[in-house]
Design a protein around this motif. Sequence first.
Motif, mmCIF file in Angstrom:
data_model
loop_
_atom_site.group_PDB
_atom_site.id
_atom_site.type_symbol
_atom_site.label_atom_id
_atom_site.label_comp_id
_atom_site.label_asym_id
_atom_site.label_seq_id
_atom_site.Cartn_x
_atom_site.Cartn_y
_atom_site.Cartn_z
ATOM 1 N N LYS A 58 -77.836 -2.422 -16.486
ATOM 2 C CA LYS A 58 -77.230 -1.112 -16.696
ATOM 3 C C LYS A 58 -78.129 -0.278 -17.596
ATOM 4 O O LYS A 58 -78.597 -0.748 -18.629
ATOM 5 N N SER A 60 -78.776 2.835 -20.046
ATOM 6 C CA SER A 60 -78.033 3.712 -20.958
ATOM 7 C C SER A 60 -78.436 5.164 -20.709
ATOM 8 O O SER A 60 -79.528 5.443 -20.197
ATOM 9 N N PRO A 61 -77.558 6.108 -21.080
ATOM 10 C CA PRO A 61 -77.917 7.523 -20.925
ATOM 11 C C PRO A 61 -79.210 7.889 -21.661
ATOM 12 O O PRO A 61 -79.995 8.701 -21.167
ATOM 13 N N GLU A 111 -79.709 11.992 -12.262
ATOM 14 C CA GLU A 111 -79.751 10.521 -12.312
ATOM 15 C C GLU A 111 -78.475 9.946 -12.912
ATOM 16 O O GLU A 111 -77.979 8.923 -12.456
ATOM 17 N N TYR A 112 -77.936 10.604 -13.927
ATOM 18 C CA TYR A 112 -76.706 10.134 -14.558
ATOM 19 C C TYR A 112 -75.550 10.159 -13.557
ATOM 20 O O TYR A 112 -74.794 9.203 -13.434
ATOM 21 N N ARG A 113 -75.434 11.257 -12.817
ATOM 22 C CA ARG A 113 -74.378 11.358 -11.806
ATOM 23 C C ARG A 113 -74.574 10.337 -10.690
ATOM 24 O O ARG A 113 -73.612 9.770 -10.182
ATOM 25 N N GLU A 115 -75.982 7.366 -10.940
ATOM 26 C CA GLU A 115 -75.588 6.062 -11.478
ATOM 27 C C GLU A 115 -74.071 5.905 -11.460
ATOM 28 O O GLU A 115 -73.543 4.868 -11.086
ATOM 29 N N ARG A 116 -73.358 6.956 -11.868
ATOM 30 C CA ARG A 116 -71.886 6.897 -11.893
ATOM 31 C C ARG A 116 -71.325 6.821 -10.469
ATOM 32 O O ARG A 116 -70.337 6.134 -10.230
ATOM 33 N N ALA A 117 -71.956 7.502 -9.528
ATOM 34 C CA ALA A 117 -71.486 7.453 -8.139
ATOM 35 C C ALA A 117 -71.655 6.053 -7.567
ATOM 36 O O ALA A 117 -70.776 5.545 -6.861
ATOM 37 N N GLU A 119 -71.650 3.236 -9.262
ATOM 38 C CA GLU A 119 -70.623 2.393 -9.880
ATOM 39 C C GLU A 119 -69.263 2.617 -9.228
ATOM 40 O O GLU A 119 -68.523 1.663 -8.989
ATOM 41 N N ALA A 120 -68.937 3.873 -8.924
ATOM 42 C CA ALA A 120 -67.658 4.175 -8.278
ATOM 43 C C ALA A 120 -67.593 3.572 -6.882
ATOM 44 O O ALA A 120 -66.556 3.039 -6.467
ATOM 45 N N ARG A 123 -66.811 -0.103 -7.034
ATOM 46 C CA ARG A 123 -65.396 -0.373 -7.320
ATOM 47 C C ARG A 123 -64.513 -0.133 -6.098
ATOM 48 O O ARG A 123 -63.473 -0.747 -5.950
#
Length: 153
Positions: A58, A60-61, A111-113, A115-117, A119-120, A123
Amino acid sequence: MQTPGAAPKRWSDISWHTLPSERVLALLGSARERGLPETEAEERLREFGRNVLTAAKKISPWELFLGQFKNVLVVILLLAALLSGVFGHVTEFAAITVIVLFAVFLGFIQEYRAERAIEALKRMAAPGATALRGGEEREVHAETRVPGDIILL
């Protein structure tokens, strides 16, 4: 090249998508009507391991943000800004610095978005499926599916 009918040297050597379904079932020791026996499925689970994706480290920001400065174009522009500042071209220094910071900030946000996409999506993945095991329909978790399982769609 694999001889037709011969046992494979490695599972990864087989072009599964080119084989007729009967041949695939025979190679996997499965049956269309019964699926795998439960004991065979347990043995394959021990042999092949759980059916899971290995999670990447993972990030980090802060690592994402600082990673934006590894871009060659950003480094060149920062050097240009530095030289402009050294030679007294304050307007050029300010303009280049603002453009670089804007580009770095936008790259970080993207890139942050992303990474979150990802992860979503992980799930949301459907964890279960109906499989034939020993001639019976059973709900089988994704982690315990093995080569030879007949999945009902």
